[in-house]
Design a protein around this motif. Structure first.
Motif, mmCIF file in Angstrom:
data_model
loop_
_atom_site.group_PDB
_atom_site.id
_atom_site.type_symbol
_atom_site.label_atom_id
_atom_site.label_comp_id
_atom_site.label_asym_id
_atom_site.label_seq_id
_atom_site.Cartn_x
_atom_site.Cartn_y
_atom_site.Cartn_z
ATOM 1 N N ARG A 191 0.820 -1.214 0.000
ATOM 2 C CA ARG A 191 0.000 0.000 0.000
ATOM 3 C C ARG A 191 0.852 1.262 0.000
ATOM 4 N NH1 ARG A 191 -4.900 -1.223 4.336
ATOM 5 N NH2 ARG A 191 -5.844 -2.980 3.182
ATOM 6 N N MET A 192 2.079 1.126 0.422
ATOM 7 C CA MET A 192 2.982 2.287 0.453
ATOM 8 C C MET A 192 3.167 2.877 -0.942
ATOM 9 S SD MET A 192 6.979 2.310 1.611
ATOM 10 C CE MET A 192 8.013 3.737 1.320
ATOM 11 N N ALA A 193 3.018 2.051 -1.965
ATOM 12 C CA ALA A 193 3.233 2.526 -3.328
ATOM 13 C C ALA A 193 2.241 3.620 -3.693
ATOM 14 C CB ALA A 193 3.124 1.361 -4.307
ATOM 15 N N PHE A 195 -2.771 4.198 -10.390
ATOM 16 C CA PHE A 195 -3.916 4.221 -9.479
ATOM 17 C C PHE A 195 -5.134 3.439 -9.976
ATOM 18 C CE2 PHE A 195 -1.614 8.308 -8.955
ATOM 19 C CZ PHE A 195 -1.103 8.066 -7.690
ATOM 20 N N THR A 196 -5.019 2.728 -11.082
ATOM 21 C CA THR A 196 -6.125 1.906 -11.566
ATOM 22 C C THR A 196 -5.624 0.483 -11.795
ATOM 23 O OG1 THR A 196 -5.760 2.297 -13.933
ATOM 24 C CG2 THR A 196 -7.055 3.946 -12.721
ATOM 25 N N GLY A 197 -6.527 -0.345 -12.264
ATOM 26 C CA GLY A 197 -6.135 -1.717 -12.534
ATOM 27 C C GLY A 197 -5.384 -1.875 -13.831
ATOM 28 N N ALA A 229 -1.175 11.311 -18.040
ATOM 29 C CA ALA A 229 -2.436 10.590 -17.865
ATOM 30 C C ALA A 229 -2.200 9.079 -17.884
ATOM 31 C CB ALA A 229 -3.425 10.997 -18.959
ATOM 32 N N TYR A 230 -1.352 8.617 -18.798
ATOM 33 C CA TYR A 230 -1.024 7.182 -18.869
ATOM 34 C C TYR A 230 -0.394 6.715 -17.556
ATOM 35 C CZ TYR A 230 1.583 2.990 -20.250
ATOM 36 O OH TYR A 230 2.113 1.726 -20.307
ATOM 37 N N VAL A 236 1.569 9.081 -5.432
ATOM 38 C CA VAL A 236 0.868 10.363 -5.237
ATOM 39 C C VAL A 236 1.878 11.504 -5.199
ATOM 40 C CG1 VAL A 236 -0.393 11.754 -3.552
ATOM 41 C CG2 VAL A 236 -1.212 9.480 -4.150
ATOM 42 N N ASN A 237 2.962 11.305 -4.458
ATOM 43 C CA ASN A 237 3.996 12.344 -4.376
ATOM 44 C C ASN A 237 4.636 12.599 -5.739
ATOM 45 O OD1 ASN A 237 3.656 12.733 -1.624
ATOM 46 N ND2 ASN A 237 5.136 11.164 -1.074
#
Length: 302
Positions: free
Chosen positions: A176-178, A235-237, A228-229, A183-184
């Motif tokens: 989950r740290m990823a 953050f998505t599957g 965007a890519y 985000v940063n």
């Protein structure tokens, strides 16, 4: 008397001769700009106003001194400073001396004065351009460092570290740290893109609104698409590679090229003037100034 840069007499030299002004000695110029000399100051009457001009033609320290001497010789002028590195001239003068009068004096000395009086606009444009370079470089380094320390070793295993270290780094990216990690990186690269490439983005949007496809539009579209890519991959599957590093590198490279390698057509309507210092009548020791006298820094803060 000849110009020390081109070896021939100039209109500025002629103005100095006609007014009977003693040219400043080279040693005095060197002392005035020495690292330990501190700023020069001069008494400026309270009612005097300050004007700044963006000019071309001040290309040596000697010409700075000559121009300052010519300006101070005018009636109603209490202080003057010329700064070659900024291409600006600052003058403290009585309100009875108009800005046009000062401009005529500068023109008579063979200088090209910006007819639109855009010295402050040019300084502001230059300051923003320098700020964009700082944002692009600093934020680029902040994005590149985690990539070099964490992501690159997992992508090019044969080049970095031992297998156990690579396995540990990969486990961090799978945890989950990823999420916080990406985000940063996404925030840093996105802010760098929006801030450092703001003029390029505005030009691209303007060109697209007119139905034109320009290199700016291609660059902005490419970087936005890559961002965007990478966001979708982080953050998505969607199973892809996060390339915030390439976004940061593209932003830094384009910003540095626009600032140092090629003229940026956005801000460079004005030139690259930075700031004009306040101006002097004569160097005065601090103890010699009366308590209530306004003080002008006379050398642009050198």
């Amino acid at each position: 008397m000849t110009d020390d840069h081109r070896g021939r007499s100039t209109r500025l030299d002629a103005a100095v001769r006609d007014r009977g002004i003693d040219a400043p000695a080279d040693s005095a110029l060197a002392d005035a700009s020495g690292p330990d000399s501190g700023p020069r100051v001069a008494r400026v009457p309270e009612q005097h106003v300050h004007d700044t001009f963006s000019v071309e033609g001040i290309d040596t320290k000697r010409r700075e001194g000559l121009l300052e001497a010519v300006l101070r010789d005018r009636d109603g002028v209490s202080a003057a400073s010329a700064t070659a590195r900024n291409g600006t001239v600052g003058v403290h003068h009585d309100p009875s001396v108009s800005r046009d009068d000062i401009r005529e004096t500068l023109t008579a000395c063979g200088l090209v004065v910006d007819p639109a009086d855009r010295a402050f606009e040019a300084r502001r444009a230059s300051q923003f351009a320098s700020a964009r370079v700082a944002v692009a470089v600093l934020f680029g380094l902040m994005v590149a460092t985690p990539y070099i320390a964490v992501l690159y070793p997992t992508r090019i295993e044969w080049l970095f570290y031992d297998p156990m270290t690579v396995s540990y780094l990969q486990s961090l990216l799978d945890s989950r740290m990823a999420t916080h990690f990406f985000v940063n990186l996404g925030a840093l690269s996105g802010i760098a893109f929006l801030v450092a490439c703001a003029p390029r983005i505005r030009r691209a949007l303007g060109a697209l609104a007119e139905g034109r496809l320009t290199t700016d539009a291609l660059f902005v579209g490419g970087v936005a698409g890559l961002f965007a890519y990478s966001t979708a991959a982080a953050f998505t599957g969607f199973d892809g590679t996060v390339h915030y590093d390439l976004v940061a590198y593209a932003v830094a490279g384009a910003t540095l090229w626009a600032h140092f390698g090629a003229a940026d057509p956005a801000a460079e309507d004005h030139g690259a003037a930075e700031s004009a210092g306040s101006a002097p009548d004569a160097e005065v020791a601090e103890g010699e100034l009366a308590d209530g006298d306004p003080v002008a820094m006379t050398d642009g803060g050198r």
